[in-house]
Scaffold this active site. Structure first.
Site, short mmCIF file in Angstrom:
data_model
loop_
_atom_site.label_atom_id
_atom_site.label_comp_id
_atom_site.label_asym_id
_atom_site.label_seq_id
_atom_site.Cartn_x
_atom_site.Cartn_y
_atom_site.Cartn_z
N ARG A 43 -38.27 -10.18 1.76
CA ARG A 43 -37.69 -10.19 0.42
C ARG A 43 -36.64 -11.29 0.29
NH1 ARG A 43 -35.66 -5.75 -3.86
NH2 ARG A 43 -34.34 -7.24 -4.89
N ARG A 83 -37.61 -1.03 1.42
CA ARG A 83 -36.27 -1.46 1.83
C ARG A 83 -35.73 -0.89 3.13
NH1 ARG A 83 -33.85 -0.11 -3.81
NH2 ARG A 83 -35.49 1.40 -3.44
N TYR A 129 -39.92 5.24 -18.98
CA TYR A 129 -39.30 3.94 -18.69
C TYR A 129 -39.44 2.99 -19.88
CZ TYR A 129 -38.75 5.44 -13.88
OH TYR A 129 -38.35 6.13 -12.77
N ASP A 132 -46.02 -1.36 -8.15
CA ASP A 132 -45.13 -0.43 -8.85
C ASP A 132 -45.85 0.15 -10.06
OD1 ASP A 132 -42.11 0.35 -8.65
OD2 ASP A 132 -42.59 0.26 -10.77
N ARG A 170 -43.64 5.72 -0.57
CA ARG A 170 -42.64 4.67 -0.30
C ARG A 170 -42.50 4.37 1.19
NH1 ARG A 170 -38.73 3.50 -4.60
NH2 ARG A 170 -39.97 3.79 -6.47
O1 CP3 Z 1 -45.11 4.08 -1.83
C1 CP3 Z 1 -45.18 2.86 -1.54
O2 CP3 Z 1 -44.80 2.42 -0.43
C2 CP3 Z 1 -45.87 1.92 -2.51
C3 CP3 Z 1 -45.04 1.22 -3.39
C4 CP3 Z 1 -44.39 1.89 -4.59
C5 CP3 Z 1 -43.24 1.35 -5.20
N1 CP3 Z 1 -43.00 2.04 -6.34
C6 CP3 Z 1 -42.48 0.21 -4.68
C7 CP3 Z 1 -41.09 -0.04 -5.14
C8 CP3 Z 1 -44.79 2.98 -5.37
C9 CP3 Z 1 -45.93 3.97 -5.13
C10 CP3 Z 1 -43.90 3.06 -6.48
C11 CP3 Z 1 -44.04 4.06 -7.55
C12 CP3 Z 1 -42.93 4.22 -8.52
N2 CP3 Z 1 -42.15 3.25 -9.10
C13 CP3 Z 1 -42.59 5.45 -9.09
C14 CP3 Z 1 -43.27 6.77 -8.82
C15 CP3 Z 1 -42.86 7.39 -7.56
C16 CP3 Z 1 -41.42 7.86 -7.55
O3 CP3 Z 1 -40.65 7.28 -6.77
O4 CP3 Z 1 -41.12 8.79 -8.28
C17 CP3 Z 1 -41.52 5.22 -9.99
C18 CP3 Z 1 -40.81 6.24 -10.84
C19 CP3 Z 1 -41.27 3.80 -9.99
C20 CP3 Z 1 -40.30 3.06 -10.83
C21 CP3 Z 1 -39.33 2.29 -10.04
N3 CP3 Z 1 -39.63 1.22 -9.21
C22 CP3 Z 1 -37.91 2.47 -10.00
C23 CP3 Z 1 -37.18 3.55 -10.76
C24 CP3 Z 1 -37.40 1.51 -9.14
C25 CP3 Z 1 -35.96 1.24 -8.84
C26 CP3 Z 1 -35.34 2.32 -8.03
C27 CP3 Z 1 -35.58 2.06 -6.58
O5 CP3 Z 1 -36.02 2.99 -5.87
O6 CP3 Z 1 -35.27 0.94 -6.17
C28 CP3 Z 1 -38.50 0.77 -8.62
C29 CP3 Z 1 -38.41 -0.37 -7.65
C30 CP3 Z 1 -39.29 -0.31 -6.45
N4 CP3 Z 1 -40.58 0.08 -6.43
C31 CP3 Z 1 -38.91 -0.72 -5.15
C32 CP3 Z 1 -40.04 -0.56 -4.33
C33 CP3 Z 1 -40.18 -0.88 -2.87
C34 CP3 Z 1 -37.58 -1.29 -4.75
C35 CP3 Z 1 -37.61 -2.76 -4.94
C36 CP3 Z 1 -36.59 -3.46 -4.13
O7 CP3 Z 1 -35.41 -3.45 -4.54
O8 CP3 Z 1 -36.95 -4.06 -3.10
#
Ligand code: CP3
Length: 348
Positions: free
Chosen positions: A44, A35, A156, A81, A31
């Site tokens: 965004r 944000r 999910y 994602d 990540r």
């Molecule tokens: O690592 C990176 O920079 C690459 C991008 C990336 C995202 N999601 C972007 C994202 C990666 C590798 C993921 C993987 C991901 N997504 C996982 C596995 C890793 C972990 O964190 O355990 C999981 C479980 C998800 C599922 C997911 N995506 C959730 C539960 C959420 C909402 C919660 C949150 O953190 O906002 C997301 C949204 C998400 N994925 C965002 C980003 C940048 C936030 C989106 C936003 O509001 O701008």
């Protein structure tokens, strides 16, 4: 047995995954885009939602590059994602700001590949980013593709979003084993195809995120985390025998040893709950490892962060090792803390 010493390339991250013990560990963060960066929030606000950006190859490339330009990391991870796969298989997906993902009702027998070509946008973003890394002078930075592991993605899909206890998914696993098995088989095949296409597009390594593997009992962990991952590894290797595959079974505790020995992954992501002296003795002789600073230290910054990083590097520097967090960057993290940490790791 130490990992086999590979030939050094111009990419320290790939070298470490190949078993090279470096003078200083290569560094990137899960990540690392997103944000906590003002330039991400700005984009965004212009582009709309998270999914609009993830499926816009130019935007996804731009966001992937943002932390690279700031910090000069050793790896970039494509901005996307893990939930793009259920979406491409026909389950509706929405990200409600502040609430996380919302997925539509799951009907396993209705999942299909007719819209899988939506993922072409991700492959296109990868090719664009690979070119941007070259043209902007980051020729030593490797590009990582990824997917969620079937168990984590299934949670999910079954729960309809994030969950605290995963009871719906566990009940399906126990009470409807045939339907659950079908779902997992679909996810194994779709995830392998997705990773293979990401590699075809230019990804130089891939990571399989099993973020919720830690909630499984020992038997279910073998059946639903280890085995599906092993099947994905086999399928990806058949197409791309030399591309490193990082497995990240978050929260798995001592079960990571079986995961490390049985899945066939090239390297192991470790979360912050694993003691690094134990990792050095038990896991690193088997595989290169990646991790495991608690993201809370990065959020807090300062001397505590540097001391925690120093301790981890001290324990893991004698084997093949990639510095990372134990989970993703927290969204409140000050970018200056990330800069300070990268400079510290690079300066060692
Ligand atoms: O690592 C990176 O920079 C690459 C991008 C990336 C995202 N999601 C972007 C994202 C990666 C590798 C993921 C993987 C991901 N997504 C996982 C596995 C890793 C972990 O964190 O355990 C999981 C479980 C998800 C599922 C997911 N995506 C959730 C539960 C959420 C909402 C919660 C949150 O953190 O906002 C997301 C949204 C998400 N994925 C965002 C980003 C940048 C936030 C989106 C936003 O509001 O701008």
């Amino acid at each position: 047995m130490q990992p086999v010493q590979a030939m050094k390339t111009d990419k320290p991250f790939l070298d470490a995954l190949g078993g090279v013990v470096a003078d200083r560990p290569p560094v990137w963060f899960m990540r690392q885009a997103g944000r906590y960066l003002p330039e991400y929030r700005e984009l965004r606000a212009q582009k709309g939602g998270f999914l609009d950006m993830a499926f816009d190859p130019a935007a996804a490339c731009e966001i992937t590059m943002q932390p690279i330009r700031r910090y000069g990391l050793d790896a970039a991870i494509i901005f996307s994602d893990i939930l793009t796969v259920p979406m491409a298989l026909g389950q509706s997906l929405d990200f409600v700001q502040g609430e996380g993902p919302k997925l539509g009702e799951l009907n396993v027998s209705a999942l299909n590949y007719s819209n899988f070509s939506q993922l072409n946008a991700v492959y296109e973003a990868i090719t664009k980013t690979k070119n941007a890394l070259q043209s902007e002078g980051f020729g030593n930075t490797a590009l990582i593709g990824f997917c969620g592991a079937p168990w984590t993605v299934a949670t999910y899909m079954v729960e309809g979003g994030s969950s605290k206890d995963f009871m719906k998914t566990k009940r399906m696993m126990i009470e409807h084993p045939d339907a659950f098995n079908s779902l997992m088989n679909i996810l194994i095949e779709a995830s392998a195809t997705y990773l293979i296409e990401q590699i075809n597009a230019g990804a130089e390594a891939v990571q399989i995120f099993d973020s919720w593997s830690g909630v499984l009992d020992a038997h279910s962990f073998k059946r639903w985390s280890v085995k599906p991952t092993q099947q994905i590894v086999e399928l990806v290797r058949a197409a791309h025998p030399h591309t490193p595959i990082i497995g990240f079974p978050k929260g798995a505790g001592q079960k990571v040893l079986n995961y490390a020995q049985s899945t066939g992954v090239t390297a192991l992501g470790i979360d912050q709950t694993l003691p690094t002296d134990w990792v050095a003795r038990t896991l690193q002789p088997v595989l290169p490892v990646q991790g495991n600073l608690d993201p809370a230290y990065l959020l807090a910054g300062g001397d505590a962060m540097i001391m925690a990083a120093e301790q981890i590097i001290g324990d893991l520097k004698n084997g093949a090792y990639v510095f990372n967090l134990g989970h993703g960057v927290n969204k409140e993290t000050p970018p200056e803390n990330v800069e300070a940490l990268v400079n510290f790791v690079k300066g060692r």
